[in-house]
Design an enzyme around this catalytic site. Structure first.
Site, PDB file in Angstrom:
ATOM      1  N   ASP A 197     -37.083  28.986 -16.746  1.00  0.00           N
ATOM      2  CA  ASP A 197     -36.804  31.147 -17.205  1.00  0.00           C
ATOM      3  C   ASP A 197     -37.527  31.327 -18.737  1.00  0.00           C
ATOM      4  O   ASP A 197     -36.649  31.462 -19.178  1.00  0.00           O
ATOM      5  CB  ASP A 197     -34.929  31.796 -17.005  1.00  0.00           C
ATOM      6  CG  ASP A 197     -34.454  31.084 -16.052  1.00  0.00           C
ATOM      7  OD1 ASP A 197     -34.774  32.080 -14.954  1.00  0.00           O
ATOM      8  OD2 ASP A 197     -34.370  30.529 -15.818  1.00  0.00           O
ATOM      9  N   HIS A 241     -41.104  24.886 -10.763  1.00  0.00           N
ATOM     10  CA  HIS A 241     -39.153  25.378 -10.822  1.00  0.00           C
ATOM     11  C   HIS A 241     -39.793  26.921 -11.854  1.00  0.00           C
ATOM     12  O   HIS A 241     -39.542  26.220 -13.430  1.00  0.00           O
ATOM     13  CB  HIS A 241     -38.603  24.093 -11.191  1.00  0.00           C
ATOM     14  CG  HIS A 241     -37.400  24.433 -11.747  1.00  0.00           C
ATOM     15  ND1 HIS A 241     -36.115  23.778 -11.892  1.00  0.00           N
ATOM     16  CD2 HIS A 241     -36.320  25.892 -11.977  1.00  0.00           C
ATOM     17  CE1 HIS A 241     -34.915  24.377 -11.666  1.00  0.00           C
ATOM     18  NE2 HIS A 241     -34.988  25.514 -12.115  1.00  0.00           N
ATOM     19  N   HIS A 301     -38.385  30.478 -11.693  1.00  0.00           N
ATOM     20  CA  HIS A 301     -38.029  32.055 -11.657  1.00  0.00           C
ATOM     21  C   HIS A 301     -37.929  33.260 -12.090  1.00  0.00           C
ATOM     22  O   HIS A 301     -38.885  33.221 -13.256  1.00  0.00           O
ATOM     23  CB  HIS A 301     -36.486  32.218 -11.700  1.00  0.00           C
ATOM     24  CG  HIS A 301     -35.565  30.843 -11.555  1.00  0.00           C
ATOM     25  ND1 HIS A 301     -35.133  30.777 -10.578  1.00  0.00           N
ATOM     26  CD2 HIS A 301     -35.701  30.193 -12.426  1.00  0.00           C
ATOM     27  CE1 HIS A 301     -34.145  30.039 -10.289  1.00  0.00           C
ATOM     28  NE2 HIS A 301     -34.322  29.110 -11.322  1.00  0.00           N
ATOM     29  N   GLU A 340     -26.890  20.565 -11.707  1.00  0.00           N
ATOM     30  CA  GLU A 340     -27.529  20.780 -13.109  1.00  0.00           C
ATOM     31  C   GLU A 340     -26.184  21.224 -13.940  1.00  0.00           C
ATOM     32  O   GLU A 340     -25.836  20.890 -15.209  1.00  0.00           O
ATOM     33  CB  GLU A 340     -28.281  22.127 -12.693  1.00  0.00           C
ATOM     34  CG  GLU A 340     -28.401  23.375 -14.264  1.00  0.00           C
ATOM     35  CD  GLU A 340     -28.869  24.721 -14.379  1.00  0.00           C
ATOM     36  OE1 GLU A 340     -28.879  25.204 -13.302  1.00  0.00           O
ATOM     37  OE2 GLU A 340     -29.480  25.438 -15.590  1.00  0.00           O
ATOM     38  N   HIS A 374     -31.413  24.050  -6.014  1.00  0.00           N
ATOM     39  CA  HIS A 374     -31.047  23.386  -7.551  1.00  0.00           C
ATOM     40  C   HIS A 374     -29.379  22.808  -7.326  1.00  0.00           C
ATOM     41  O   HIS A 374     -29.135  22.978  -6.653  1.00  0.00           O
ATOM     42  CB  HIS A 374     -30.550  24.788  -8.187  1.00  0.00           C
ATOM     43  CG  HIS A 374     -31.186  25.997  -9.002  1.00  0.00           C
ATOM     44  ND1 HIS A 374     -32.795  26.545  -8.069  1.00  0.00           N
ATOM     45  CD2 HIS A 374     -31.803  25.784 -10.087  1.00  0.00           C
ATOM     46  CE1 HIS A 374     -32.712  26.673  -8.849  1.00  0.00           C
ATOM     47  NE2 HIS A 374     -32.577  26.363 -10.476  1.00  0.00           N
TER      48      HIS A 374
HETATM   49  N1  HPA Z   1     -30.145  27.813 -12.686  1.00  0.00           N
HETATM   50  C1  HPA Z   1     -29.243  28.490 -11.484  1.00  0.00           C
HETATM   51  N2  HPA Z   1     -29.527  29.700 -11.789  1.00  0.00           N
HETATM   52  C2  HPA Z   1     -30.781  30.225 -12.134  1.00  0.00           C
HETATM   53  C3  HPA Z   1     -30.655  29.708 -12.876  1.00  0.00           C
HETATM   54  C4  HPA Z   1     -30.690  28.618 -13.236  1.00  0.00           C
HETATM   55  O1  HPA Z   1     -31.377  27.580 -13.935  1.00  0.00           O
HETATM   56  N3  HPA Z   1     -32.413  30.549 -13.377  1.00  0.00           N
HETATM   57  C5  HPA Z   1     -32.538  31.526 -12.740  1.00  0.00           C
HETATM   58  N4  HPA Z   1     -31.191  31.038 -12.013  1.00  0.00           N
HETATM   59 ZN    ZN Z   2     -33.482  27.116 -12.462  1.00  0.00          ZN
END
Ligand code: HPA
Ligand code: ZN
Length: 337
Positions: free
Chosen positions: A272, A10, A12, A193, A190
């Site tokens: 990230d 995971h 980005h 979250e 995703h």
């Molecule tokens: N969540 C959703 N979108 C995203 C994230 C994240 O943590 N990081 C980069 N795009």
């Molecule tokens: Zn993410």
């Protein structure tokens, strides 16, 4: 002591842009950013929720303009990942955000592939490339991009779904995922979250995802948790991200130990890393220290990641054997199977 072999699932790529890289690339490309210096930029890394982070993330990725910028970003990540003990990395890119700025798909993916294609030889890291669709853009745009990628034979392995979650349920993308599934692409998204557990159910039932990114809010629905345990659905959990984006209040309260205890197939990743205080090794260190995870629990997390990766059985065996070696060196009990 060998370091624990890690698998990143995971990540980005745009979330690996470090402040000095951002300022340097802005200067090179003549892009003006609202930050005066690396220090000024660093001082902005305080987030209240997902959107407050995304606003900064989207501002900074404006510096990426040329194929070499995408290559350099990816190569810098892989170099750092090697130091962290990463042996396999599945990385994602928000292609639509770049095409919306007038950067051609081929520049974005070409630059990333330039670095990924060197990764095994340079860093010993095998890789998988995922294109994440931006859920707050229209599904028709995602479909158009996917059709373009398939028509042009783009070298991608799968698709994901990210960015602003609440208000953009997975069901909007059912058609896009159906096209991807028919084309043999791997599927992740995703969900859960910030969005409710229903979004996780939709991702499973309507998108047919093979892994759920984050998925923290699944814990609010016992029937969903039971199902995910039964179906061995992987969850890619990102502890430092969860703390920085206030998904959890502080690391000591992170639900990871409970997730493990319930038998969920969880693994730990970095999301990230340039924005959230560290790469996958920092995530592992943080949970080890603040959640008092045992070596056995760390081994389970590492093996879950290997089992959740989109790799061949041969590669999976190699990675499990490396974890065997780590476990033997620490002298602890090995898993029974
Ligand atoms: N969540 C959703 N979108 C995203 C994230 C994240 O943590 N990081 C980069 N795009
Ligand atoms: Zn993410």
């Amino acid at each position: 002591m060998t370091t624990l072999p890690l698998v990143e699932l995971h990540l980005h790529l745009e979330g690996t842009l470090e402040p000095d890289f951002i300022m340097r690339t802005a200067a090179k490309n003549g892009v003006s950013l609202p930050w005066e210096s690396v220090e000024d930029l660093r001082s902005r890394y305080e987030f209240t929720d997902l959107q407050s982070f995304l606003d900064l993330y989207y501002t900074n990725l404006e510096v990426l303009r040329e194929r070499e910028d995408f290559r350099d970003m990816t190569d810098a990540y892989l170099r750092r990942a090697q130091q962290a003990g990463v042996r396999h990395a599945e990385v994602s890119v928000d292609v639509q955000v770049h095409t919306a700025r007038g950067i051609p798909v081929e520049v974005v993916l070409g630059g990333i592939r330039d670095a990924l294609d060197e990764s095994e030889a340079r860093y010993g890291i095998s890789t998988v490339l995922l294109v994440a669709f931006v859920r707050n853009h229209p599904p028709e745009e995602a479909q158009e991009l996917l059709d373009h990628l398939l028509r042009t034979g783009a070298r991608i392995d799968g698709i994901g779904l990210d960015s602003t979650e609440v208000g953009y349920p997975p069901r909007l993308f059912a058609g896009v995922y159906e096209t991807a599934r028919r084309a043999g692409l791997r599927l992740v998204a995703h969900a859960g979250e910030e969005g409710p557990p229903e979004y996780v159910v939709e991702a499973l039932d309507l998108l047919h995802v093979e892994r759920v990114d984050h998925g923290n809010r699944s814990l609010e629905d016992d029937a969903l948790v039971d199902r995910m345990v039964r179906e061995r659905i992987p969850l890619t959990v990102c502890p430092l991200s969860n703390v920085r984006l206030r998904v959890v209040d502080r690391m000591a309260l992170h639900p990871l130990p409970g997730m493990l205890a319930r038998g969920l197939r969880v693994s730990v990743h970095s999301d990230d890393p340039a924005y959230f205080g560290g790469y996958i090794d920092a995530n592992v260190d943080s949970i080890r220290e603040e959640l008092a995870l045992t070596d056995d629990q760390l081994e389970t997390l590492a093996r879950n990641a290997v089992d959740s990766a989109f790799i061949t059985d041969d590669r999976r065996r190699v990675l499990h054997a490396e974890i065997d070696e780590w476990a033997a060196q620490r002298g602890g009990p090995q898993s029974a199977n």
